[in-house]
Design an enzyme around this catalytic site. Structure first.
Site, PDB file in Angstrom:
ATOM      1  N   PRO A   1       0.853  -1.030  -0.014  1.00  0.00           N
ATOM      2  CG  PRO A   1      -0.484  -1.403   1.796  1.00  0.00           C
ATOM      3  CD  PRO A   1       0.709  -1.840   1.433  1.00  0.00           C
ATOM      4  CG  LEU A   2       1.563   5.684  -2.238  1.00  0.00           C
ATOM      5  CD1 LEU A   2       2.997   6.123  -1.197  1.00  0.00           C
ATOM      6  CD2 LEU A   2       2.027   6.208  -3.529  1.00  0.00           C
TER       7      LEU A   2
END
Length: 126
Positions: free
Chosen positions: A2-3
């Protein structure tokens, strides 16, 4: 993978911002994101650059609104997403006293091959 982008109005101290990041990371771990997979950008904005509807869908938001955008791999169930939303909202309420109404979350799902974590390589490409 995830960003996470976390946006809020300018004026909160570093500990507050760090705690928000920690809560989001812990919530991601709780729905199966691997440990050490933490990539977060926290941005503060002046009031004139942080625009939102204070009562969209009947939810009363305050100037303490925090907008969280998570880009991650597609494939999670609706139940996992709902668990994530709840874990973040509850965690922020308990940790920094943020009202649940002031937690706005958006998920962006991408294919696994759309990531490069360095070296110009698509590490998840099959």
């Amino acid at each position: 993978m995830p960003l996470v982008r976390i946006d809020l109005r300018r004026g909160k101290d570093s500990a507050y911002r760090q705690n928000i990041g920690r809560v989001v990371y812990d919530a991601l771990l709780s729905v199966g994101v691997p440990e050490k997979d933490r990539f977060q950008i926290v941005s503060e904005h002046d009031a004139g650059d942080f625009l939102f509807d204070a009562d969209y869908l009947g939810i009363q938001r305050s100037d303490d609104l925090v907008i969280i955008q998570i880009t991650w791999n597609e494939g999670r169930t609706t139940a996992q997403k709902q668990a994530l939303f709840k874990a973040i909202a509850e965690g922020l309420h308990e940790t920094v006293g943020l009202r649940r109404e002031d937690v706005f979350i958006s998920l962006v799902e991408v294919k696994r091959e759309n990531w490069s974590f360095g070296n110009g390589i698509a590490q998840y490409a099959v």
